[in-house]
Design a protein around this motif. Structure first.
Motif, mmCIF file in Angstrom:
data_model
loop_
_atom_site.group_PDB
_atom_site.id
_atom_site.type_symbol
_atom_site.label_atom_id
_atom_site.label_comp_id
_atom_site.label_asym_id
_atom_site.label_seq_id
_atom_site.Cartn_x
_atom_site.Cartn_y
_atom_site.Cartn_z
ATOM 1 N N LEU A 8 1.009 -3.389 1.548
ATOM 2 C CA LEU A 8 0.176 -4.367 2.252
ATOM 3 C C LEU A 8 -1.233 -4.414 1.691
ATOM 4 C CD1 LEU A 8 1.087 -3.838 6.013
ATOM 5 C CD2 LEU A 8 1.895 -5.578 4.440
ATOM 6 N N LYS A 9 -1.450 -3.868 0.513
ATOM 7 C CA LYS A 9 -2.819 -3.755 -0.010
ATOM 8 C C LYS A 9 -3.611 -5.056 0.213
ATOM 9 C CE LYS A 9 -2.710 -1.244 -3.734
ATOM 10 N NZ LYS A 9 -2.163 -1.315 -5.024
ATOM 11 N N GLN A 10 -4.848 -4.909 0.670
ATOM 12 C CA GLN A 10 -5.652 -6.097 0.945
ATOM 13 C C GLN A 10 -6.142 -6.690 -0.369
ATOM 14 O OE1 GLN A 10 -7.992 -6.284 4.286
ATOM 15 N NE2 GLN A 10 -7.364 -4.356 5.181
ATOM 16 N N ASP A 11 -6.010 -8.025 -0.501
ATOM 17 C CA ASP A 11 -6.466 -8.653 -1.731
ATOM 18 C C ASP A 11 -7.704 -9.493 -1.454
ATOM 19 O OD1 ASP A 11 -5.261 -10.473 -0.155
ATOM 20 O OD2 ASP A 11 -3.689 -11.047 -1.569
ATOM 21 N N SER A 12 -8.508 -9.047 -0.496
ATOM 22 C CA SER A 12 -9.692 -9.825 -0.137
ATOM 23 C C SER A 12 -10.816 -8.846 0.176
ATOM 24 C CB SER A 12 -9.329 -10.680 1.089
ATOM 25 O OG SER A 12 -10.371 -10.741 1.994
ATOM 26 N N THR A 13 -12.055 -9.304 0.019
ATOM 27 C CA THR A 13 -13.164 -8.396 0.326
ATOM 28 C C THR A 13 -13.398 -8.333 1.835
ATOM 29 O OG1 THR A 13 -14.604 -10.252 -0.133
ATOM 30 C CG2 THR A 13 -14.424 -8.574 -1.859
ATOM 31 N N GLU A 14 -13.052 -9.414 2.538
ATOM 32 C CA GLU A 14 -13.138 -9.420 4.003
ATOM 33 C C GLU A 14 -11.928 -8.664 4.557
ATOM 34 O OE1 GLU A 14 -15.416 -11.322 6.129
ATOM 35 O OE2 GLU A 14 -16.418 -10.966 4.201
ATOM 36 N N PRO A 15 -12.099 -7.913 5.660
ATOM 37 C CA PRO A 15 -10.899 -7.295 6.238
ATOM 38 C C PRO A 15 -9.925 -8.370 6.714
ATOM 39 C CG PRO A 15 -12.865 -6.780 7.555
ATOM 40 C CD PRO A 15 -13.323 -7.626 6.398
ATOM 41 N N LEU A 16 -8.650 -8.205 6.412
ATOM 42 C CA LEU A 16 -7.637 -9.170 6.836
ATOM 43 C C LEU A 16 -7.126 -8.775 8.219
ATOM 44 C CD1 LEU A 16 -5.579 -9.597 3.536
ATOM 45 C CD2 LEU A 16 -7.436 -11.016 4.394
ATOM 46 N N SER A 17 -6.645 -9.798 8.942
ATOM 47 C CA SER A 17 -6.150 -9.508 10.291
ATOM 48 C C SER A 17 -4.664 -9.152 10.231
ATOM 49 C CB SER A 17 -6.359 -10.716 11.201
ATOM 50 O OG SER A 17 -5.682 -11.833 10.689
ATOM 51 N N VAL A 18 -4.290 -8.172 11.023
ATOM 52 C CA VAL A 18 -2.876 -7.788 11.096
ATOM 53 C C VAL A 18 -2.501 -7.614 12.560
ATOM 54 C CG1 VAL A 18 -3.436 -5.329 10.706
ATOM 55 C CG2 VAL A 18 -1.113 -6.118 10.361
#
Ligand code: SAM
Ligand code: ZN
Length: 335
Positions: A129-139
């Motif tokens: 699920l590695k985040q690909d964004s600098t903003e935290p993603l919602s889960v």
């Protein structure tokens, strides 16, 4: 606190608010609920908007009222809950009632062997699920139990929210998060009827939850409906050899909730991945020793545990090629 086997609140029309007030009252969180953004919730039955009313949250279309009890939005209603899910809710509430620490702080009470295996699965989930964004993603974590994977995702920098069918499990999440010093929004919901609009979260996750429902495929689709980018599940898996061993009582322990486990199979996974808008999938099989008193005892011995874990990894590596395992991690990207 709710008592054991407390029946679901009955659906009633709000007789306190005038119809006009019900129509016009903007959604706020003046009830101080455990879910921070009430305005994002929809009716889990018909997906219409909700409005604030004195008794809780009222569907602007079908008029069902979802109560807020002990600050928890109760987004389930017996008028549409199927019988198997109602029974599961009672059984899970019984399981989580009283909340011994062993039910709350999973995986701390498990044997060394189980702890190592669970952390490994969760580690794989987080990697995939590695985040690909600098903003935290919602889960959104459905079937969250007392928050085992909620805590891991929070630690990995996600913006986490959670739901579970069992209010007693949510009390556990509340206890766990208070003890460890964090807060996540949570509410009561059935994973087959989530109270969110389409594409509400970047990612939707369920760990060891869909197999408790009468229809894991529907649960998977529901996760896909609320997720913009990705869905991830870890569930028990059953292939041909394990089915045969299970018939001899050697492979699967009965569900603690007493419900019928609907383990994922190759054909169910194929159906899950072929419905709708999914691409780029990862399917990883695991082989864990069947849990039980003997495995738990040996698996807790400091000398034996590394041997068992090493053996399991070796066997898993060999058996993956012929698609044998008893757990599966499934990560799918939305188109
Ligand atoms: C084996 S526990 C797993 C909990 C947590 N994900 C974990 O791994 O620790 C299964 C959870 O699924 C929940 N559950 C069962 N049926 C459900 C449903 N229809 N909708 C939402 N949650 C459900 C149960 O209340 C329970 O908390
Ligand atoms: Zn409705």
């Amino acid at each position: 606190m709710a008592t054991r086997n407390q029946p679901l609140p009955k659906t009633v029309l709000c007789n306190i608010c005038s119809p006009d007030m019900q129509r016009t009252k903007p959604m706020t969180n003046e009830k101080q609920t455990t879910w921070d953004r009430l305005e994002m919730l929809v009716c889990p039955s018909c997906h219409a908007r909700l409005s604030d009313c004195a008794q809780g949250l009222r569907c602007t279309t079908c008029n069902l009222i979802y109560t807020v009890t002990e600050s928890i939005p109760r987004m389930v209603d017996e008028s549409w809950l199927d019988e198997a899910t109602s029974q599961e809710m009672v059984a899970q509430d019984e399981h989580f009632a009283g909340l011994p620490d062993k039910a709350v702080f999973k995986p701390d009470y498990h044997s060394r062997y189980q702890r190592r295996r669970m952390r490994r699965h969760l580690g794989d989930l987080l990697t995939d699920l590695k985040q690909d964004s600098t903003e935290p993603l919602s889960v959104h974590v459905a079937c969250c139990g007392t928050g085992y994977e909620v805590e891991a995702l929070l630690g990995a920098g996600w913006q986490v929210s959670a739901s579970d069918l069992s209010v007693q499990a949510l009390y556990g999440l509340s206890k766990r998060s208070a003890t460890r010093g964090y807060q996540v929004p949570y509410l009561q919901a059935d994973v087959l009827h989530l109270p969110f609009g389409d594409n509400s979260f970047d990612v939707a996750v369920a760990v060891e939850g869909l197999h408790h429902t009468p229809d894991p495929l529907k649960g998977f689709c529901e996760l896909g409906r609320i997720a913009r980018r990705r869905i991830a599940v870890i569930e028990p898996y059953s292939g041909g050899l394990l089915n045969a061993l299970a018939r001899l009582g050697l492979a699967h322990r009965p569900e603690y909730s007493g419900g019928q486990a609907r383990r994922l199979t190759a054909s169910l996974i194929e159906q899950m991945l072929s419905v709708g808008r999914l691409q780029g999938t990862t399917t990883r099989l695991y082989l864990d020793l069947p849990p039980g008193p003997v495995t738990d005892w040996f698996g807790d011995l400091p000398v034996i545990e590394p041997l068992l874990s090493g053996f399991t990894r070796l066997a898993q590596g060999m058996l993956r090629g012929i698609r044998v395992g008893n757990r599966v991690l499934l990560v799918a990207d939305c188109k």
